[in-house]
Design a protein around this motif. Structure first.
Motif, PDB file in Angstrom:
ATOM      1  N   LEU A 262      20.669   6.524  74.242  1.00  0.00           N
ATOM      2  CA  LEU A 262      19.717   5.659  74.930  1.00  0.00           C
ATOM      3  C   LEU A 262      20.393   4.800  75.994  1.00  0.00           C
ATOM      4  N   THR A 263      19.579   4.119  76.796  1.00  0.00           N
ATOM      5  CA  THR A 263      20.093   3.331  77.923  1.00  0.00           C
ATOM      6  C   THR A 263      21.030   2.216  77.472  1.00  0.00           C
ATOM      7  N   ASP A 264      20.851   1.733  76.227  1.00  0.00           N
ATOM      8  CA  ASP A 264      21.715   0.651  75.731  1.00  0.00           C
ATOM      9  C   ASP A 264      22.997   1.179  75.093  1.00  0.00           C
ATOM     10  N   GLY A 265      23.206   2.507  75.135  1.00  0.00           N
ATOM     11  CA  GLY A 265      24.416   3.110  74.592  1.00  0.00           C
ATOM     12  C   GLY A 265      24.309   3.543  73.147  1.00  0.00           C
ATOM     13  N   SER A 266      23.219   3.215  72.469  1.00  0.00           N
ATOM     14  CA  SER A 266      23.058   3.619  71.071  1.00  0.00           C
ATOM     15  C   SER A 266      22.847   5.125  70.978  1.00  0.00           C
ATOM     16  N   ARG A 267      23.362   5.719  69.908  1.00  0.00           N
ATOM     17  CA  ARG A 267      23.316   7.169  69.726  1.00  0.00           C
ATOM     18  C   ARG A 267      22.590   7.530  68.434  1.00  0.00           C
ATOM     19  N   TYR A 268      21.820   8.624  68.502  1.00  0.00           N
ATOM     20  CA  TYR A 268      21.071   9.086  67.344  1.00  0.00           C
ATOM     21  C   TYR A 268      21.224  10.597  67.212  1.00  0.00           C
ATOM     22  N   VAL A 269      21.579  11.043  66.007  1.00  0.00           N
ATOM     23  CA  VAL A 269      21.668  12.476  65.730  1.00  0.00           C
ATOM     24  C   VAL A 269      20.272  12.969  65.380  1.00  0.00           C
ATOM     25  N   LEU A 270      19.812  14.002  66.078  1.00  0.00           N
ATOM     26  CA  LEU A 270      18.479  14.546  65.865  1.00  0.00           C
ATOM     27  C   LEU A 270      18.563  15.901  65.187  1.00  0.00           C
ATOM     28  N   SER A 271      17.651  16.158  64.265  1.00  0.00           N
ATOM     29  CA  SER A 271      17.569  17.463  63.617  1.00  0.00           C
ATOM     30  C   SER A 271      16.135  17.683  63.169  1.00  0.00           C
ATOM     31  N   SER A 272      15.845  18.915  62.758  1.00  0.00           N
ATOM     32  CA  SER A 272      14.474  19.262  62.385  1.00  0.00           C
ATOM     33  C   SER A 272      14.060  18.653  61.050  1.00  0.00           C
ATOM     34  N   ASN A 273      15.033  18.255  60.229  1.00  0.00           N
ATOM     35  CA  ASN A 273      14.685  17.725  58.908  1.00  0.00           C
ATOM     36  C   ASN A 273      14.877  16.219  58.793  1.00  0.00           C
ATOM     37  N   LYS A 274      15.016  15.545  59.925  1.00  0.00           N
ATOM     38  CA  LYS A 274      15.181  14.097  59.907  1.00  0.00           C
ATOM     39  C   LYS A 274      14.192  13.452  60.869  1.00  0.00           C
ATOM     40  N   ASP A 275      13.088  12.933  60.334  1.00  0.00           N
ATOM     41  CA  ASP A 275      12.108  12.242  61.158  1.00  0.00           C
ATOM     42  C   ASP A 275      12.604  10.827  61.456  1.00  0.00           C
ATOM     43  N   LYS A 276      12.404  10.384  62.692  1.00  0.00           N
ATOM     44  CA  LYS A 276      12.843   9.057  63.103  1.00  0.00           C
ATOM     45  C   LYS A 276      11.803   8.416  64.005  1.00  0.00           C
ATOM     46  N   VAL A 277      11.720   7.087  63.953  1.00  0.00           N
ATOM     47  CA  VAL A 277      10.941   6.308  64.912  1.00  0.00           C
ATOM     48  C   VAL A 277      11.877   5.242  65.458  1.00  0.00           C
ATOM     49  N   ILE A 278      12.078   5.238  66.776  1.00  0.00           N
ATOM     50  CA  ILE A 278      13.030   4.333  67.421  1.00  0.00           C
ATOM     51  C   ILE A 278      12.303   3.520  68.488  1.00  0.00           C
ATOM     52  N   GLU A 279      12.586   2.232  68.542  1.00  0.00           N
ATOM     53  CA  GLU A 279      12.043   1.371  69.597  1.00  0.00           C
ATOM     54  C   GLU A 279      13.190   0.933  70.501  1.00  0.00           C
ATOM     55  N   SER A 280      13.006   1.091  71.819  1.00  0.00           N
ATOM     56  CA  SER A 280      14.060   0.727  72.760  1.00  0.00           C
ATOM     57  C   SER A 280      13.467   0.328  74.099  1.00  0.00           C
ATOM     58  N   ASN A 281      13.669  -0.935  74.500  1.00  0.00           N
ATOM     59  CA  ASN A 281      13.217  -1.427  75.819  1.00  0.00           C
ATOM     60  C   ASN A 281      11.756  -1.084  76.124  1.00  0.00           C
ATOM     61  N   GLY A 282      10.886  -1.390  75.169  1.00  0.00           N
ATOM     62  CA  GLY A 282       9.469  -1.144  75.382  1.00  0.00           C
ATOM     63  C   GLY A 282       9.052   0.294  75.186  1.00  0.00           C
ATOM     64  N   LEU A 283       9.969   1.139  74.715  1.00  0.00           N
ATOM     65  CA  LEU A 283       9.696   2.559  74.525  1.00  0.00           C
ATOM     66  C   LEU A 283       9.654   2.894  73.041  1.00  0.00           C
ATOM     67  N   LEU A 284       8.647   3.653  72.626  1.00  0.00           N
ATOM     68  CA  LEU A 284       8.542   4.123  71.250  1.00  0.00           C
ATOM     69  C   LEU A 284       8.927   5.600  71.223  1.00  0.00           C
ATOM     70  N   ILE A 285       9.997   5.913  70.484  1.00  0.00           N
ATOM     71  CA  ILE A 285      10.517   7.282  70.419  1.00  0.00           C
ATOM     72  C   ILE A 285      10.279   7.841  69.020  1.00  0.00           C
ATOM     73  N   LYS A 286       9.619   8.991  68.954  1.00  0.00           N
ATOM     74  CA  LYS A 286       9.316   9.613  67.666  1.00  0.00           C
ATOM     75  C   LYS A 286       9.964  10.987  67.589  1.00  0.00           C
ATOM     76  N   ASN A 287      10.737  11.206  66.548  1.00  0.00           N
ATOM     77  CA  ASN A 287      11.341  12.514  66.296  1.00  0.00           C
ATOM     78  C   ASN A 287      10.674  13.112  65.063  1.00  0.00           C
ATOM     79  N   LYS A 288       9.822  14.101  65.272  1.00  0.00           N
ATOM     80  CA  LYS A 288       9.054  14.679  64.173  1.00  0.00           C
ATOM     81  C   LYS A 288       8.719  16.129  64.476  1.00  0.00           C
TER      82      LYS A 288
END
Length: 388
Positions: free
Chosen positions: A125-151
């Motif tokens: 992300l723009t703030d330098g934070s890193r997230y590992v994404l995969s098909s079996n790991k659902d995530k909801v991330i909030e960053s600078n007014g943005l809602l990110i959903k991994n599903k």
């Protein structure tokens, strides 16, 4: 174009010849009903490995249904429904025997599990934070007014920020990056609704939201775009010194090879040009590919088989008269293998092949061995290829 059931059967079982693969690709490419039929038959074969008996009545019913559904121009030739049904039954009763006795590979190949790729990526992300994404790991991330959903093997970006508000937290537009490693793939939906698919060893850089008069992203590797139409805000893709400009369309861009970028248009219209060469702009029509090579002053345009170029997006490989070395480069990005050649000239042997990206690698190798052009040995993750 017509095709015999016996050819389809051999293609699905991985026992087809080079010529049969060529016929299959011509019959199969770009036709939705054919694709759905093959998908169903492949699933049927897989399920049949654990069955002792398959109903002839059921097979006849499904076969008749498909034959009626295709147009006369694309109907499959067959002598009788009974013959085709008998072939399926015999195949289903024997497929388990082939697997148990490991006859899917020749004696020269050491049997070892070599896994295919999977849905995986790294999101930065723009703030330098890193997230590992995969098909079996659902995530909801909030960053600078943005809602990110991994599903469900997909990433979506939703923003409630007013891009016309200069006091917004994203007034200074910064870029996120998604990177897909070797043996991986991923897809996402950008904040404007544009859908993106990334192949192995690819990356995409994009803002939280698109501010200003354009929507601009940067890519490396191979990426497929289904761009949300917006005539007031063109979508621009930057890849090295190449710019691709669209309003709303579907296209594939590929830049694995050094100093070579290929853009293939599926539908709509795109402009393609060098950033450092004025007057280099070309306009692509559906079915055309623009090829930019650094040593050439102009972008070359040619007609291509779009289904073959974009097959990876649908979980397939379609190789049409491709060099062995090029094929193995593609496969080694998806399967965990290293390829070596005992004879350099063998790299130029050409093949036709249809491969499902979920296939076990042993089955993939068999597709090339049955052509009787090459010998293949496997030692661990190393694939050694030599002349017959």
């Amino acid at each position: 174009m017509d095709i015999e059931w016996e050819i389809l059967s051999r293609v699905i079982k991985g026992k087809s010849s080079d010529l049969e693969d060529e016929k299959f690709i011509e019959w199969y490419s770009g036709k939705r009903k054919q694709k759905n039929f093959i998908k169903d038959v492949r699933s049927f074969y897989a399920l049949s490995e654990d069955r002792e008996y398959v109903s002839e009545e059921h097979i006849n019913k499904e076969w008749k249904k498909f034959v009626r559904s295709v147009s006369p121009l694309h109907r499959i030739c067959y002598c009788s429904i009974k013959v085709a049904a008998s072939i399926i039954i015999v195949c289903c009763l024997t497929v388990s025997f082939w697997y148990i006795n490991k006859k899917i590979l020749s004696p020269e190949i050491v049997v070892e599990t070599i896994n295919s790729g999977e849905h995986k990526a790294m999101l930065i992300l723009t703030d330098g934070s890193r997230y590992v994404l995969s098909s079996n790991k659902d995530k909801v991330i909030e960053s600078n007014g943005l809602l990110i959903k991994n599903k469900n093997k997909s990433l979506t970006f939703e923003s409630g920020v007013d891009v016309n508000n200069t006091d917004s937290v994203i007034y200074e537009q910064k870029y996120n990056t998604i990177r897909v490693p070797r043996f991986g793939e991923y897809n996402l939906t950008l904040s404007d609704g544009t859908k993106v698919w990334l192949n192995a060893m690819s990356s995409l850089s994009f803002p939280n939201v698109f501010k200003g008069d354009t929507r601009e992203v940067k890519v490396e590797g191979e990426v497929y775009f289904d761009v949300k139409h917006n005539p007031d805000k063109p979508f621009i893709v930057l890849c090295n010194n190449i710019q691709v400009k669209v309003l709303g369309t579907e296209f594939n861009i590929r830049s694995y090879e050094k100093n070579k970028i290929a853009t293939t248009l599926v539908n709509g219209k795109v402009e393609m040009n060098y950033l450092d060469k004025p007057g280099s702009t070309v306009i692509l029509k559906p079915g055309e590919q623009g090829l930019a090579e650094s040593e050439k002053p102009k972008i070359d345009i040619s007609k291509v088989n779009v289904s073959s170029v974009t097959a990876w997006k649908s979980g397939e490989f379609l190789f049409e008269n491709r060099r062995l070395e090029d094929i193995m480069k593609e496969l080694s990005m998806w399967y965990d293998i290293n390829v070596f050649y005992e004879n350099l000239d063998i790299k130029n042997e050409r093949f036709y092949a249809y491969i499902n990206r979920s296939d076990d690698f042993k089955k993939v190798l068999k597709k090339f061995e049955v052509t009787e052009k090459i010998n293949i040995r496997v030692k661990g993750k190393n694939v050694i290829i030599s002349k017959k």
